[in-house]
Design an enzyme around this catalytic site. Structure first.
Site, short mmCIF file in Angstrom:
data_model
loop_
_atom_site.label_atom_id
_atom_site.label_comp_id
_atom_site.label_asym_id
_atom_site.label_seq_id
_atom_site.Cartn_x
_atom_site.Cartn_y
_atom_site.Cartn_z
N CYS A 45 48.45 -49.12 80.65
CA CYS A 45 48.96 -49.04 81.65
C CYS A 45 50.19 -49.91 81.89
CB CYS A 45 48.17 -49.27 82.83
SG CYS A 45 48.78 -48.49 84.48
N HIS A 82 44.20 -45.37 81.60
CA HIS A 82 43.12 -46.40 81.51
C HIS A 82 41.97 -45.95 80.53
CE1 HIS A 82 44.76 -49.35 84.32
NE2 HIS A 82 45.57 -48.23 84.99
N GLU A 116 39.47 -47.48 79.86
CA GLU A 116 38.08 -48.12 80.53
C GLU A 116 37.65 -47.52 81.70
OE1 GLU A 116 41.43 -50.46 82.85
OE2 GLU A 116 41.16 -49.51 80.87
#
Length: 203
Positions: free
Chosen positions: A79, A184, A186
């Site tokens: 990001c 992202h 995650e």
């Protein structure tokens, strides 16, 4: 061990939790010895470009990152962490970046056809060239974005894009041992875990 750089910005612990789930040794750290001795580095980031870059400077981490990249260690920016890999950003002014990958970061709103900013949600990946990050995922798999600025003028360093409001948003980049994802991993479910697993295997 993968070092997740802790400089006061980013989804550090959700990222660490994802790596823990995969059984990948990691540490959230700003310790220079730990980063130096790591097998790979992840540079996360959320918020404003200039503030994040200043925090990296204040932690005296930029010379260390420079030396690690020069030595060939894999580095993944996520990001805002990806955006800082470029030459400069035009977020509230003009600010220099780390300069690991050619390109600039510009306002997404200037290129959209009326769509809202930030670009937030799930979009499918469109691969533009092969990348070891994508060894376990397929063209068209979905990942999660949340951003108002995006990378442009990346040339052949772009490895995937995602469509949003008529714009082909730069989703990921790669230049030698330096990698970046605007999305992202995650927060991207099983696809994101596969991408993190693939990064951990890059030597």
């Amino acid at each position: 061990m993968i070092a997740i750089v802790d400089y006061g910005v980013g989804n550090l612990y959700s990222l660490s939790s994802s790596l823990n789930y995969l059984g990948i040794e990691n540490a959230v750290t700003s310790d220079k010895n730990a980063i130096n001795n790591s097998s790979a580095i992840i540079l996360p980031g959320v918020g404003a470009f200039a503030d994040a870059y200043k925090k990296l400077e204040n932690c005296n981490l930029i010379p260390l990152l420079n030396s690690q990249v020069k030595a060939g260690k894999p580095l993944l920016g996520i990001c805002l962490g990806m955006q800082m890999l470029f030459d400069k950003s035009y977020e509230y002014g003009e600010h220099k970046g780390l300069g690991y990958i050619s390109g600039i970061v510009a306002p997404l709103s200037a290129d959209l056809n009326g769509q809202k900013v930030p670009h937030m949600g799930w979009n499918s990946l469109e691969f533009t060239r092969p990348s070891p990050l994508y060894k376990y995922v397929q063209n068209g798999d979905y990942v999660y974005f949340v951003h108002s600025y995006y990378a442009k003028e990346c040339g052949g360093n772009t490895t995937a894009v995602a469509g949003y409001g008529g714009v082909k948003v730069t989703a990921s980049v790669e230049c030698g041992n330096v990698f970046g994802t605007q999305y992202h991993p995650e927060k991207s479910g099983g696809t994101g875990l596969k991408i993190l697993k693939a990064f951990s295997e890059i030597k």
